[in-house]
Design a protein around this motif. Structure first.
Motif, PDB file in Angstrom:
ATOM      1  N   ARG A  67       0.830  -1.209   0.000  1.00 27.60           N
ATOM      2  CA  ARG A  67       0.000   0.000   0.000  1.00 27.60           C
ATOM      3  C   ARG A  67       0.867   1.263   0.000  1.00 27.60           C
ATOM      4  N   LEU A  68       2.080   1.150   0.571  1.00 26.31           N
ATOM      5  CA  LEU A  68       2.956   2.318   0.706  1.00 26.31           C
ATOM      6  C   LEU A  68       4.401   1.865   0.708  1.00 26.31           C
ATOM      7  N   ALA A  69       5.263   2.586  -0.010  1.00 27.00           N
ATOM      8  CA  ALA A  69       6.713   2.342   0.031  1.00 27.00           C
ATOM      9  C   ALA A  69       7.415   3.674  -0.228  1.00 27.00           C
ATOM     10  N   ILE A  70       8.147   4.139   0.760  1.00 31.02           N
ATOM     11  CA  ILE A  70       8.906   5.390   0.650  1.00 31.02           C
ATOM     12  C   ILE A  70      10.288   5.147   1.230  1.00 31.02           C
ATOM     13  N   GLY A  71      11.324   5.576   0.523  1.00 32.93           N
ATOM     14  CA  GLY A  71      12.685   5.434   1.007  1.00 32.93           C
ATOM     15  C   GLY A  71      13.136   6.652   1.782  1.00 32.93           C
ATOM     16  N   ARG A  72      13.772   6.410   2.923  1.00 33.27           N
ATOM     17  CA  ARG A  72      14.416   7.490   3.687  1.00 33.27           C
ATOM     18  C   ARG A  72      15.925   7.348   3.506  1.00 33.27           C
ATOM     19  N   THR A  73      16.559   8.392   3.008  1.00 33.73           N
ATOM     20  CA  THR A  73      17.986   8.338   2.702  1.00 33.73           C
ATOM     21  C   THR A  73      18.792   8.912   3.861  1.00 33.73           C
ATOM     22  N   ARG A 106      22.984  14.296   6.848  1.00 30.64           N
ATOM     23  CA  ARG A 106      21.885  14.689   5.960  1.00 30.64           C
ATOM     24  C   ARG A 106      20.929  13.521   5.725  1.00 30.64           C
ATOM     25  N   ARG A 107      19.640  13.799   5.884  1.00 35.69           N
ATOM     26  CA  ARG A 107      18.592  12.820   5.625  1.00 35.69           C
ATOM     27  C   ARG A 107      17.671  13.365   4.536  1.00 35.69           C
ATOM     28  N   GLY A 108      17.002  12.472   3.846  1.00 36.36           N
ATOM     29  CA  GLY A 108      16.067  12.891   2.809  1.00 36.36           C
ATOM     30  C   GLY A 108      15.129  11.754   2.451  1.00 36.36           C
ATOM     31  N   PHE A 109      14.442  11.891   1.339  1.00 36.60           N
ATOM     32  CA  PHE A 109      13.455  10.905   0.908  1.00 36.60           C
ATOM     33  C   PHE A 109      13.667  10.584  -0.562  1.00 36.60           C
ATOM     34  N   THR A 110      13.248   9.383  -0.964  1.00 36.85           N
ATOM     35  CA  THR A 110      13.389   8.977  -2.353  1.00 36.85           C
ATOM     36  C   THR A 110      12.262   8.033  -2.752  1.00 36.85           C
TER      37      THR A 110
END
Length: 399
Positions: A233-239, A244-248
């Protein structure tokens, strides 16, 4: 009338105070009552909960299951998010369902695969997901052989327990002799090879390590929400790259994570971690539980904890696409209240209690389910009343 949902988190990480915050701030505007248990009376999750108990120490997994079932019945729990003794608990899913409690955790077969990292790597490799080379080590001779083979291939060797969570027990092998370099500044994960070998030779208990090449950044943790139908239902990557952190949403990370979550039935919330081996993303670890940093997805406009609770209650939220990706951020410590040293009253209800999400017949007509007035209850202070602000939680700030 909108029904109230009662959620229980057993012995869990301090960061899950944010998990609890998100449940209360759910987009459905649903009333949520949170129960928490822990072995540490100063855990901030106890102070953040509506009701709480101290967990008994020394219980076997089987005894803990009995304890957990009792908690669910007495507290009227609708959704249980187990971390401690997850394997034993999910093996008794039918018993919890009979008590009116949904388990927010994968089935026992999936938990068993990822409890042991060697079994996990073998299983994941079989479905075509790249993994690093590894050696299972139980003796000094095996450690030395693994390190020498890795170094011959141009890699730094590291090790971690074959079963375990987070970074507990992770070390990087160095050939540098022990010196003041290892004593200056903050403690580091580097350990001289000769000391590690000697420790293994002198060990009085079995050692079970996984030795592998040290993987490079970026580290990408993919938070997944998977239904009991094995569909994501959901898949989000946290880098993560240094501070430094972010999303992908890049498919090089999400595609193998989906393959793992759907292929092995990692129902509800899981966290699948990758790092780089040269130019190739490879699997680092799989957590069959919500990640401590799951709340950071709120920077993308997503409330993953609530979507998971909906799914556990049979209210399918459908496929969730983040409306945007939040800006890069870092993580800093922030104070959280702790409960008072003395035992205050349970959090008072200002209004008539709402009905629970699942109607039940109280097991004891002389006790109100979920009232928290049993003799073994550890009461929790209101967040604004007589609390010490020394919690060890972290929160995300933009960069």
């Amino acid at each position: 009338m909108v029904s109230r949902v009662r959620v229980w988190l057993n012995r869990t990480y301090a960061e899950n105070v944010f998990f609890m915050d998100q449940l209360r701030r759910n987009p459905s505007d649903r009333a949520v009552e949170i129960h928490a248990t822990h072995g540490d009376a100063d855990s901030p999750v106890l102070a953040a909960a509506d009701t709480a108990d101290l967990e008994p120490e020394g219980l076997s997994p089987a005894a803990y299951v009995e304890y957990a079932l009792d908690q669910c019945v007495r507290r009227g729990i609708d959704v249980f998010v187990p971390r401690l003794h997850q394997s034993a608990i999910v093996a008794h899913r039918a018993d919890f369902e009979a008590a009116g409690t949904a388990l927010l955790a994968p089935p026992p077969e999936a938990v068993a695969v990822f409890h042991d990292k060697v079994i996990a790597y073998e299983a994941v490799q079989a479905i075509g997901v790249p993994v690093p080379s590894w050696w299972r080590v139980r003796s000094a001779d095996e450690l030395l052989a693994a390190v020498e083979e890795l170094e011959a291939g141009g890699h730094k060797a590291c090790f971690k327990p074959a079963s375990g969570a987070g970074g507990v027990g992770f070390r990087v092998i160095t050939r540098a002799p022990f010196s003041l370099v290892h004593l200056n500044g903050f403690p580091s994960p580097y350990v001289p090879l000769d000391l590690a070998l000697e420790a293994l030779k002198q060990a009085e208990e079995p050692v079970d390590w996984l030795v592998m090449p040290r993987l490079e950044q970026p580290e990408v943790s993919v938070d997944c929400l998977t239904g009991p139908d094995n569909r994501i239902r959901l898949a989000i990557g946290r880098t993560k790259n240094g501070r430094r952190r972010g999303f992908t949403l890049a498919e090089q990370w999400l595609e193998p994570a989906r393959r793992i979550a759907e292929g092995f039935g990692l129902h509800y919330l899981s966290n699948i971690q990758f790092r780089m081996l040269g130019e190739t993303p490879v699997l680092m670890d799989v957590n069959t539980r919500p990640a401590g940093g799951l709340h950071q997805l709120s920077l993308c406009g997503v409330n993953a904890p609530w979507a998971a609770v909906q799914l556990a209650l049979g209210e399918d939220p459908g496929e969730i696409t983040p409306p945007f990706l939040g800006q890069d951020y870092t993580v800093v410590s922030a104070p959280r209240p702790l409960r008072a040293v003395s035992i205050p009253h349970q959090r008072a209800e200002d209004a008539e209690p709402l009905p629970s999400a699942v109607e039940r017949t109280p097991p004891d007509s002389g006790r109100e389910v979920g009232s928290g007035r049993g003799a073994d209850s550890v009461a929790v202070a209101d967040a604004g009343r007589k609390a010490d602000s020394v919690g060890a939680t972290t929160q995300a700030l933009p960069l």
